[in-house]
Write a protein that holds these residues in place. Sequence first.
Motif: not given
Length: 410
Positions: A38-39, A104-106, A204-207
């Motif tokens: 996934i990552r 992918r992170v979550k 805005p996001a965290l990747t």
Amino acid sequence: MRAIAIVGAGQAGLQLAHGLLAGGYDVTVVSDRTPEQIRAGRVMSTQIMFGPALGLERAAGLNAWDGKAPGITALQATVWDPPGRPSLRFTGRFDEEAQSVDQRVKMADWLDLYEARGGRVEYGAADGRRVAALAASHDLTLVAAGRGDLARLFPRDRARSPYDRPQRSLACIYLHGVGHRPEYPAPHARSNLTPEAGEMFVIPALTTGGLCDIVFFEGVPGGPYDCWQDRPGPAACLARTLELLRRYAPAEYELCRGAEPTDARCTLYGAVTPTVRRPVAEVSKGRYVLGMADTVVVNDPVTGQGSNNAARCAARYLRAIKERGTAPFDRAWMERTFDTFWDHAQYATEFTNTMLQPPPEHVQRLLAAAARCPAIAHRFVNGYADPADFRHWLTDPEAAAAYLAEIREP
């Protein structure tokens, strides 16, 4: 200890799995990919989660990204008509901050955490035969596998599915280096509507590589945003994105022209046919499985309801399972349990289907009024967090007229 199987390791499936595991159930999750896969894979969505859904994650102890992901404080909406010229703009502040975390992170982190807590995961693709085998060996089997092949186990609900084809062509890219409007420095999402082209959003996001922004196109079929059939790589996608923005949303072009792709797998393309399906499928004689979230209620992402619906579905199914005690999870119970989810999902579906059509006259009047009246802008923006409110003033012409008259009173 009741044995429960969940096919699918996304927002709904994993949130429910964690809740059941904490409640002492024997839970098996079937995932087609490992956390490492996934990552290393392609981005999966343009997720944005609003305050109520984030509250469900926090209640479940799954809020690992508070203080790390940008707290999205507001939504700014602009209509570009004619193309390249803003005809109206308004900004509304969210009552509770929203958040977007690359799945992918979550999902990889949630899978790791689930196994660390003692949960069982079976890795590998699942088909109808495997689902039937799970149903035979578990007290309850749920399918949370999204819009893929397993969704076809569940018949389409024609009465609740007005569309038989996609209403938008979808494309997104995750970018580093996107600017933000100086008049609103706090992290905020931006929605841009050009009637002949479609919608464009900046989130805005965290990747995987840190903070970023998602640029997301919803192209009207046959229009200028419907131009992604060749599925270009990140560099070509960015170049095309900038050309579209330069022509149709020049203020966004200025904010994006120095941006760079976040990684080699940061693009996503596709199309969604909005569909509501029957929630229960008979997978062998007398054995039934229950569908979850966008396996049975899939909306176009134009209103950002997917992850929020999934979180609500997981929370309501968890409560229903616990309340069932030792009684059988029969077909009648499955139907009633889905109805508790549909109690909310129907409003998200109605709102989304409304926004996929050219805005009717009463919606145009409301949006124009939002540009002049902060109270209307605030209510519109917070409707994304709770679409049930829209039935009182946006989706019904008579209610819209009454609301406008009320707002105009001294």
